[in-house]
Every structure is written in C-alpha cells, then in structure tokens.
Design a protein around this motif. Structure first.
Motif, PDB file in Angstrom:
ATOM      1  N   ASN A 368       0.758  -1.288   0.088  1.00 39.18           N
ATOM      2  CA  ASN A 368      -0.018   0.170   0.021  1.00 39.18           C
ATOM      3  C   ASN A 368       0.989   1.099   0.062  1.00 39.18           C
ATOM      4  O   ASN A 368       0.207   2.356   0.090  1.00 39.18           O
ATOM      5  CB  ASN A 368      -1.060   0.056   1.327  1.00 39.18           C
ATOM      6  N   SER A 369       2.174   1.010  -0.185  1.00 39.75           N
ATOM      7  CA  SER A 369       3.112   2.411  -0.020  1.00 39.75           C
ATOM      8  C   SER A 369       3.332   2.809  -1.299  1.00 39.75           C
ATOM      9  O   SER A 369       3.057   2.013  -2.278  1.00 39.75           O
ATOM     10  CB  SER A 369       4.395   1.825   0.773  1.00 39.75           C
ATOM     11  N   THR A 370       4.293   3.857  -1.312  1.00 39.36           N
ATOM     12  CA  THR A 370       4.695   4.518  -2.604  1.00 39.36           C
ATOM     13  C   THR A 370       5.997   3.760  -2.897  1.00 39.36           C
ATOM     14  O   THR A 370       6.521   3.909  -4.156  1.00 39.36           O
ATOM     15  CB  THR A 370       5.012   6.048  -2.427  1.00 39.36           C
ATOM     16  N   TYR A 371       6.360   2.730  -2.152  1.00 39.91           N
ATOM     17  CA  TYR A 371       7.844   2.173  -2.389  1.00 39.91           C
ATOM     18  C   TYR A 371       7.712   1.036  -3.333  1.00 39.91           C
ATOM     19  O   TYR A 371       8.438   0.679  -4.213  1.00 39.91           O
ATOM     20  CB  TYR A 371       8.345   1.285  -1.054  1.00 39.91           C
ATOM     21  N   ILE A 372       6.447   0.335  -3.506  1.00 39.65           N
ATOM     22  CA  ILE A 372       6.568  -0.828  -4.465  1.00 39.65           C
ATOM     23  C   ILE A 372       6.713  -0.335  -5.802  1.00 39.65           C
ATOM     24  O   ILE A 372       7.214  -1.373  -6.437  1.00 39.65           O
ATOM     25  CB  ILE A 372       4.997  -1.571  -4.341  1.00 39.65           C
ATOM     26  N   GLU A 373       6.002   0.522  -6.352  1.00 38.42           N
ATOM     27  CA  GLU A 373       6.187   0.888  -7.756  1.00 38.42           C
ATOM     28  C   GLU A 373       7.747   1.216  -8.251  1.00 38.42           C
ATOM     29  O   GLU A 373       8.246   0.499  -9.197  1.00 38.42           O
ATOM     30  CB  GLU A 373       5.125   1.958  -8.095  1.00 38.42           C
ATOM     31  N   GLU A 374       8.230   1.934  -7.379  1.00 38.79           N
ATOM     32  CA  GLU A 374       9.888   2.206  -7.440  1.00 38.79           C
ATOM     33  C   GLU A 374      10.437   0.928  -7.516  1.00 38.79           C
ATOM     34  O   GLU A 374      11.481   0.582  -8.264  1.00 38.79           O
ATOM     35  CB  GLU A 374      10.190   3.274  -6.575  1.00 38.79           C
ATOM     36  N   HIS A 375      10.201   0.286  -6.484  1.00 47.17           N
ATOM     37  CA  HIS A 375      10.831  -1.108  -6.242  1.00 47.17           C
ATOM     38  C   HIS A 375      10.884  -2.231  -7.575  1.00 47.17           C
ATOM     39  O   HIS A 375      11.823  -2.611  -8.119  1.00 47.17           O
ATOM     40  CB  HIS A 375      10.555  -1.967  -4.937  1.00 47.17           C
ATOM     41  N   ILE A 376       9.721  -2.232  -7.953  1.00 50.38           N
ATOM     42  CA  ILE A 376       9.402  -3.062  -9.185  1.00 50.38           C
ATOM     43  C   ILE A 376      10.417  -2.485 -10.332  1.00 50.38           C
ATOM     44  O   ILE A 376      10.942  -3.334 -11.346  1.00 50.38           O
ATOM     45  CB  ILE A 376       7.911  -3.159  -9.499  1.00 50.38           C
ATOM     46  N   LYS A 377      10.283  -1.308 -10.703  1.00 54.91           N
ATOM     47  CA  LYS A 377      10.967  -0.656 -11.727  1.00 54.91           C
ATOM     48  C   LYS A 377      12.606  -1.179 -11.521  1.00 54.91           C
ATOM     49  O   LYS A 377      13.161  -1.377 -12.258  1.00 54.91           O
ATOM     50  CB  LYS A 377      10.728   0.973 -11.897  1.00 54.91           C
ATOM     51  N   SER A 378      12.763  -0.680 -10.403  1.00 52.03           N
ATOM     52  CA  SER A 378      14.478  -0.860 -10.048  1.00 52.03           C
ATOM     53  C   SER A 378      14.725  -2.418 -10.175  1.00 52.03           C
ATOM     54  O   SER A 378      15.658  -2.841 -10.711  1.00 52.03           O
ATOM     55  CB  SER A 378      14.809  -0.482  -8.646  1.00 52.03           C
ATOM     56  N   LEU A 379      14.013  -3.302  -9.684  1.00 53.72           N
ATOM     57  CA  LEU A 379      13.993  -4.797  -9.964  1.00 53.72           C
ATOM     58  C   LEU A 379      14.311  -5.300 -11.434  1.00 53.72           C
ATOM     59  O   LEU A 379      15.290  -5.936 -11.821  1.00 53.72           O
ATOM     60  CB  LEU A 379      12.972  -5.482  -9.353  1.00 53.72           C
ATOM     61  N   ARG A 380      13.253  -4.734 -12.133  1.00 50.47           N
ATOM     62  CA  ARG A 380      13.619  -4.951 -13.636  1.00 50.47           C
ATOM     63  C   ARG A 380      14.647  -4.529 -14.228  1.00 50.47           C
ATOM     64  O   ARG A 380      15.359  -5.442 -14.884  1.00 50.47           O
ATOM     65  CB  ARG A 380      12.344  -4.312 -14.228  1.00 50.47           C
ATOM     66  N   VAL A 381      15.138  -3.317 -13.863  1.00 50.92           N
ATOM     67  CA  VAL A 381      16.569  -3.029 -14.499  1.00 50.92           C
ATOM     68  C   VAL A 381      17.615  -3.942 -13.913  1.00 50.92           C
ATOM     69  O   VAL A 381      18.701  -4.268 -14.600  1.00 50.92           O
ATOM     70  CB  VAL A 381      16.909  -1.353 -13.737  1.00 50.92           C
ATOM     71  N   GLU A 382      17.621  -4.212 -12.519  1.00 55.83           N
ATOM     72  CA  GLU A 382      18.684  -5.029 -12.013  1.00 55.83           C
ATOM     73  C   GLU A 382      18.857  -6.329 -12.469  1.00 55.83           C
ATOM     74  O   GLU A 382      19.704  -6.873 -12.782  1.00 55.83           O
ATOM     75  CB  GLU A 382      18.407  -4.834 -10.398  1.00 55.83           C
ATOM     76  N   LEU A 383      17.522  -6.908 -12.581  1.00 51.50           N
ATOM     77  CA  LEU A 383      17.630  -8.387 -13.317  1.00 51.50           C
ATOM     78  C   LEU A 383      18.235  -8.380 -14.725  1.00 51.50           C
ATOM     79  O   LEU A 383      18.583  -9.335 -15.167  1.00 51.50           O
ATOM     80  CB  LEU A 383      16.417  -8.873 -13.214  1.00 51.50           C
ATOM     81  N   SER A 384      17.773  -7.346 -15.380  1.00 54.02           N
ATOM     82  CA  SER A 384      18.257  -7.265 -16.901  1.00 54.02           C
ATOM     83  C   SER A 384      19.533  -6.936 -16.976  1.00 54.02           C
ATOM     84  O   SER A 384      20.078  -7.550 -17.875  1.00 54.02           O
ATOM     85  CB  SER A 384      17.387  -6.121 -17.766  1.00 54.02           C
TER      86      SER A 384
END
Length: 487
Positions: A368-384
C-alpha cells in the motif's frame, strides 16, 4: 529359514535382514540369550556376502537388541525385556518409512553447498539481498505503528492484505478479483501443496511442462499423483499435446508456469494461452497457473496472465512475493472460486492455524506504500543487467560450446551444451571449482548436457566469475575425456 531378502526392493539387503530379526525377536521366536545363526551360516542360507550379515548384526547391536560375544557369536540381549533395559528407536527406519518423500540427493546437495560463501551461486531461485527492498521495509517497521491483533487471523489470511493483493494483481497482472477469492499461503510452494492434497487423490493424472520446476517436487509422488509431460519450446508449452494425454490418461489438472518459465525462461504465446483456456473449457480440466515472475518483464510490457483471460473460472492463480520482494516474508497466495478457496483455507488452518500476522502486516503496508512501484521498476533494471552479464560471459567464455534462448524477464537461463557431457560429473566438478548450477535432469529433461543458470541470487561481477569457473570445468573435463580416449 523360509524367509529371504527381496533383491528387487530399494531397501539395502542388510537392513532387510536386521528388520527381519528385530521382528522375530520382538515376537519371541528368538528369546533372550538365544544365539543367532553364525555370520557364515546365515550368509550361506540367505545367499549373501558374510559382510552383509555382519552389517545387519552390527545394526541390531547398536539398537541394543543383540550382544556380540567374542569367540561365541551373536545372541539376543539378556535383558531385552528387563525393566532396566533401554531400547533406542531405530530412527533410520523411521526416516526411511515416512510417507513424505525427501528431495533427491542432488537437490539436497545443491541447496546445502550454495550456502557456502566461496561458491558462486547460479542455482538458487532466491533474490540477492541487494535486490530486496530492505531499507524500505526497515523504514516501514520503524515509522508505521503496528496495532494488529496478535491472535489468529481470518482463515484466508489478513483481510487488509488480501485487499491490497487484489489491487496489486489488478494493476500488474490485469486480474479482477476480491478479498473473498484470495487465500494467503506460506509462499507458492504451500499453495501447490494444498491444491494437490485437497483437490486431487492418489492415482489422478496431471500434466506438467517438460522441463519444469514441478518435476523436481516430491510432493506429487508422495500424494500418488501420476505426472505426464507437455513439451516446451520457445513459445512455451504445447497445448495440442494435452488432447492426446487426456485421451490416454484422463488428465485431472494442468500445471503451467506461463511467464518466464522455470527453467527455460520462455513465455507462453498469446495464441497458446487462449488455446489452453479453450481446451480447459472443452475438456473440463482446471489450469493451475504458477506466476512468480510475471511482473519482472524487463521492458515493462507483460504477457497477460492466464487468469486475466479466464472467463469461465477455470484457472487457479498462484503467485508470491518471494521472487519480487522477499522470500523471507513467506507471502504467497491462491486466487480462485470461493468454494475452492474455502476448502484450501480449511486445510491450511488444520496445518498451521493460518499465517503469522507480522509478515502479513509488513507485506500489506509495503504493497500500500509508494515504495512498491519504484521497487518493481528497479528490480526489472537490476535483473536485466544480471541477465546481460550472464549473456556476455557465456559468449566470452563458451561461445562455441553452448546455445540458449535469451529470456525477457524472470531469473532463469536454460542452456544446452553443444557437446554431450555427463551432468552428474559436470555438477560435481563445477562445485569443486566453486560454482553451482542446476543440471537439466533434475528438472525433467532426460537428455544430457542441459543446465539452468539462475542469475537473481548473485550480484554483478560474481556472475561473470561463476561462468569463468564453469568454463574452466568444461575445459578440464574435455581434456580428461580426450586423454582417456587416447589410452
């Protein structure tokens, strides 16, 4: 003696012999102080080596059932039925006789060895600690007041978490659902276990992908489920094979990992997704969609979840936060018809009285926080970036020795070695050289020379080192093979 050991059993001969004599002694056939047949005599009677009898008698001695008398032989313990005598349970037999099957030894070894810091871990499906939103969760814990009831929660899981998950899957996987249709589980693994135990019975047939993570799960064999395989190519599992499998075996369920599949990294094409759904409706076969990687699409452009296309309620959707947030939270879920969810919830209550409230509160607050969207964007970049490092390393160190399909999401890369190699030898020598991966046979591929590299666990730089160590192992094995053939 009429009894003979059964050489067709997987149980060792010496253990069969010790079990037989333990039973005979307990029945009084061999009373206290009576001598057992000599090792030489019994070996002749049972047509086994004397060393086998020696091992059987030693096991009985360790249990306190017999005594070895030097120069005389082996006799039943004098105080076996005495008040002071203490018998040690045969824990080895209990371990062997339990109904829940263990993981195969190679899986156990890989899971153990990857805990060592000197091993480059290209085997584990867990995310690197650096890819988990640790700081955000620390911030949540330190600033948000925890005011939840510490007693047992709702049988389906915390309602506010289920509402947060309903919003989460709608936003990221286009699945329309509500809290009443969601069950919180201890990761996706428990969700699969509950489905197998509650919705299938021994002898039922299911279809799984080949290769597949599901192939390595002992829970299907434990439950007496027959598994049949759907071949996987670059467009995912082939739905047409389901028709022939159903005609021959009356398939009761289909288990699919359609987005960035484990281990191949492939995604089921939209045409095949629609075909599986059509066959599900036509044949009345439910689909279990395991979707841990769907939101990791590196481009952000995602294939639709099968559940989002499901108009008839034929799909049970499983996912978790393990591959995108934290494996340690143990937050998974099932989405399906309410009658099914209530049945699974009842079983979960019998097993563990529901999920712990604290990780549910952390997960709910994070989602429910604002963290989740930024985390998913970051995760995609890091995994790629990790995928790209693995790709470059394979081309640099093994360019002419390996072929693979480059995934567009997820954490797995499936490789075929161009030269046939013994996978057991390859993993053993690779571990000695400081790198771990998963051999293809563990995941159902019966051809030699397939390997799965998982790149979510290690950090940048370590992946390249791991592939270098793997390539050096390949070179050494090739050299040894050439030397052997010259002799």
């Amino acid at each position: 003696m009429d009894w003979k050991p059964d050489r067709m059993l997987s149980k060792p001969i010496y253990k069969q012999i010790s079990s037989y004599f333990e039973e005979m002694i307990s029945k009084g056939v061999y009373p206290a102080n009576e001598m057992l047949p000599s090792e030489r005599t019994l070996a002749t009677q049972l047509q086994v080596n004397r060393s086998t009898i020696k091992s059987a008698y030693e096991e009985l001695e360790a249990l306190g059932i017999v005594e070895r008398v030097k120069g005389s032989g082996t006799k039943v313990s004098s105080n076996i039925w005495g008040i002071s005598h203490k018998r040690i349970p045969n824990w080895g037999r209990y371990v062997e006789d339990g109904s829940f099957l263990p993981n195969i030894p190679m899986v156990q070894k890989i899971r153990t060895i990857t805990q060592e810091p000197n091993i480059v871990n290209l085997a584990s499906g867990e995310l690197s600690p650096h890819l988990m939103p640790t700081e955000a969760i620390r911030e949540i814990i330190s600033t948000q007041p925890f005011s939840e009831n510490l007693g047992y929660d709702h049988p389906q899981g915390n309602e506010e978490l289920r509402e947060a998950l309903a919003s989460f899957v709608h936003k990221y996987r286009c699945i329309k659902t509500d809290s009443e249709s969601i069950l919180i589980t201890s990761g996706a693994q428990q969700a699969i276990h509950l489905i197998v135990e509650c919705l299938l019975k021994p002898g039922d047939a299911i279809a799984i992908e080949n290769p597949s993570y599901s192939y390595s799960l002992p829970l299907f064999k434990t439950a007496g489920i027959r598994t049949y395989l759907l071949s996987v190519d670059e467009q995912g599992a082939n739905p047409e094979e389901l028709i022939s499998l159903h005609k021959k075996h009356r398939i009761r369920m289909v288990f699919l990992n359609p987005s960035y599949q484990n281990p191949t990294g492939t995604s089921l094409s939209t045409v095949r997704r629609e075909r599986f759904l059509a066959l599900s409706s036509e044949l009345g076969i439910p689909i279990i969609e395991d979707d841990p990687y769907g939101i990791t699409s590196y481009s952000g452009k995602m294939n639709p979840a099968l559940k989002s296309l499901d108009k008839d309620g034929n799909v049970l959707y499983i996912s978790s936060l393990s591959k995108v947030v934290s494996s340690g939270l143990r937050i998974g879920w099932v989405i399906g018809p309410q009658a099914v969810i209530q049945r699974l919830a009842d079983a979960k209550q019998q097993i563990d009285f529901g999920h712990s409230i604290f990780p549910q509160w952390v997960a709910k607050t994070f989602l429910n926080s604002t963290y989740i969207e930024e985390h998913i964007k970051s995760l995609r970049v890091e995994l790629s970036q990790r995928r790209d490092e693995l790709d470059v390393s394979l081309r640099n160190f093994l360019a002419d020795k390996i072929s693979y399909h480059l995934p567009e999401g997820g954490i797995h890369l499936w490789c075929k070695l161009n030269q046939r190699m013994n996978e057991n030898k390859l993993i053993e020598e690779s571990i000695k050289n400081g790198v771990a991966f998963v051999p293809g046979k563990i995941l159902g591929n019966m051809e030699e020379s397939y390997v799965r590299f998982t790149y979510g666990r290690e950090d940048l730089g370590r992946i390249s080192e791991g592939i270098y160590r793997f390539s050096e192992t390949i070179k050494r094995l090739e050299y040894e093979y050439k030397q052997t053939n010259r002799k």
